[in-house]
Design a protein around this motif. Structure first.
Motif, mmCIF file in Angstrom:
data_model
loop_
_atom_site.group_PDB
_atom_site.id
_atom_site.type_symbol
_atom_site.label_atom_id
_atom_site.label_comp_id
_atom_site.label_asym_id
_atom_site.label_seq_id
_atom_site.Cartn_x
_atom_site.Cartn_y
_atom_site.Cartn_z
ATOM 1 N N ASN A 58 0.875 -1.171 0.000
ATOM 2 C CA ASN A 58 0.000 0.000 0.000
ATOM 3 C C ASN A 58 0.917 1.228 0.000
ATOM 4 O OD1 ASN A 58 -1.324 2.333 1.104
ATOM 5 N ND2 ASN A 58 -2.989 1.016 1.777
ATOM 6 N N ILE A 59 0.901 1.998 -1.076
ATOM 7 C CA ILE A 59 1.838 3.111 -1.236
ATOM 8 C C ILE A 59 1.738 4.130 -0.096
ATOM 9 C CG2 ILE A 59 0.369 4.524 -2.723
ATOM 10 C CD1 ILE A 59 4.197 4.060 -3.011
ATOM 11 N N ASN A 60 0.549 4.351 0.443
ATOM 12 C CA ASN A 60 0.414 5.294 1.560
ATOM 13 C C ASN A 60 1.108 4.764 2.815
ATOM 14 O OD1 ASN A 60 -1.019 7.320 0.178
ATOM 15 N ND2 ASN A 60 -2.877 6.077 0.330
ATOM 16 N N TYR A 61 1.044 3.475 3.032
ATOM 17 C CA TYR A 61 1.759 2.871 4.154
ATOM 18 C C TYR A 61 3.264 2.890 3.886
ATOM 19 C CZ TYR A 61 2.744 -0.133 8.110
ATOM 20 O OH TYR A 61 3.226 -0.621 9.300
ATOM 21 N N PHE A 62 3.655 2.594 2.654
ATOM 22 C CA PHE A 62 5.070 2.596 2.281
ATOM 23 C C PHE A 62 5.722 3.945 2.589
ATOM 24 C CE2 PHE A 62 8.499 3.431 -0.726
ATOM 25 C CZ PHE A 62 9.303 2.330 -0.547
ATOM 26 N N ASP A 68 15.492 4.406 11.847
ATOM 27 C CA ASP A 68 15.702 3.772 13.146
ATOM 28 C C ASP A 68 17.194 3.855 13.450
ATOM 29 O OD1 ASP A 68 16.917 1.668 11.790
ATOM 30 O OD2 ASP A 68 15.279 0.271 12.076
ATOM 31 N N THR A 69 17.737 2.966 14.194
ATOM 32 C CA THR A 69 19.141 3.037 14.605
ATOM 33 C C THR A 69 20.112 3.122 13.437
ATOM 34 O OG1 THR A 69 18.561 1.729 16.543
ATOM 35 C CG2 THR A 69 20.881 1.921 16.026
ATOM 36 N N TRP A 70 19.862 2.373 12.373
ATOM 37 C CA TRP A 70 20.830 2.353 11.277
ATOM 38 C C TRP A 70 20.227 2.260 9.884
ATOM 39 C CZ3 TRP A 70 21.372 -2.145 8.314
ATOM 40 C CH2 TRP A 70 20.671 -3.245 8.783
ATOM 41 N N THR A 71 18.914 2.147 9.782
ATOM 42 C CA THR A 71 18.274 1.977 8.483
ATOM 43 C C THR A 71 16.897 2.627 8.474
ATOM 44 O OG1 THR A 71 17.792 0.343 6.759
ATOM 45 C CG2 THR A 71 17.277 -0.303 9.027
ATOM 46 N N ILE A 72 16.068 2.303 7.494
ATOM 47 C CA ILE A 72 14.690 2.784 7.476
ATOM 48 C C ILE A 72 13.766 1.650 7.903
ATOM 49 C CG2 ILE A 72 15.014 4.604 5.773
ATOM 50 C CD1 ILE A 72 13.932 2.654 3.635
ATOM 51 N N GLY A 73 12.676 2.021 8.567
ATOM 52 C CA GLY A 73 11.736 1.013 9.041
ATOM 53 C C GLY A 73 10.316 1.536 9.013
ATOM 54 N N TRP A 74 9.387 0.634 9.196
ATOM 55 C CA TRP A 74 7.960 0.952 9.186
ATOM 56 C C TRP A 74 7.348 0.528 10.510
ATOM 57 C CZ3 TRP A 74 10.860 -0.123 5.009
ATOM 58 C CH2 TRP A 74 10.689 0.684 3.896
ATOM 59 N N PRO A 75 6.169 1.075 10.831
ATOM 60 C CA PRO A 75 5.521 0.768 12.117
ATOM 61 C C PRO A 75 5.268 -0.724 12.360
ATOM 62 C CG PRO A 75 4.445 2.670 11.106
ATOM 63 C CD PRO A 75 5.416 2.111 10.090
ATOM 64 N N ASN A 76 5.125 -1.522 11.313
ATOM 65 C CA ASN A 76 4.850 -2.959 11.486
ATOM 66 C C ASN A 76 6.116 -3.768 11.777
ATOM 67 O OD1 ASN A 76 6.073 -3.005 8.964
ATOM 68 N ND2 ASN A 76 4.594 -4.421 8.087
ATOM 69 N N GLY A 77 7.282 -3.116 11.839
ATOM 70 C CA GLY A 77 8.531 -3.813 12.132
ATOM 71 C C GLY A 77 9.366 -4.136 10.913
ATOM 72 N N ALA A 78 8.825 -3.932 9.726
ATOM 73 C CA ALA A 78 9.600 -4.173 8.505
ATOM 74 C C ALA A 78 10.710 -3.135 8.404
ATOM 75 C CB ALA A 78 8.693 -4.084 7.276
ATOM 76 N N ASP A 79 11.849 -3.569 7.873
ATOM 77 C CA ASP A 79 12.942 -2.618 7.625
ATOM 78 C C ASP A 79 13.820 -3.128 6.494
ATOM 79 O OD1 ASP A 79 14.608 -4.592 8.700
ATOM 80 O OD2 ASP A 79 14.963 -3.523 10.548
ATOM 81 N N PHE A 80 14.611 -2.218 5.967
ATOM 82 C CA PHE A 80 15.577 -2.558 4.915
ATOM 83 C C PHE A 80 16.922 -2.021 5.331
ATOM 84 C CE2 PHE A 80 11.851 -3.010 2.161
ATOM 85 C CZ PHE A 80 12.192 -4.112 1.413
#
Length: 80
Positions: A58-62, A68-80
């Motif tokens: 969902n692009i709005n969620y994306f 976060d500490t060292w990368t990007i993350g989302w409220p659901n815990g996903a990160d890259f």
């Protein structure tokens, strides 16, 4: 005891490269700046698969990522 050794573990000062700035460009593209001064754009559209990334389709969620500490993350815990 046979095979028992006294081992000393030395820690090394490692420079971990972190994401220091991130901005949404368009679609699933994000502009990233790193702590070592490098920067670039990444298109994550083809990397969004599996259960933890489902909401990111969902692009709005994306667009709702944060640093976060060292990368990007989302409220659901996903990160890259």
């Amino acid at each position: 005891m046979r095979g028992k050794q006294n081992r000393t573990i030395k820690s090394r000062n490692m420079n971990i490269i972190r994401v220091v700035d991130a901005k949404h460009i368009e679609g699933f593209k994000i502009s990233l700046k790193f702590s070592d001064g490098t920067s670039g754009n990444v298109d994550l559209e083809k990397e969004i698969y599996g259960p933890v990334f489902l909401e990111l389709k969902n692009i709005n969620y994306f667009k709702n990522f944060s640093l976060d500490t060292w990368t990007i993350g989302w409220p659901n815990g996903a990160d890259f």
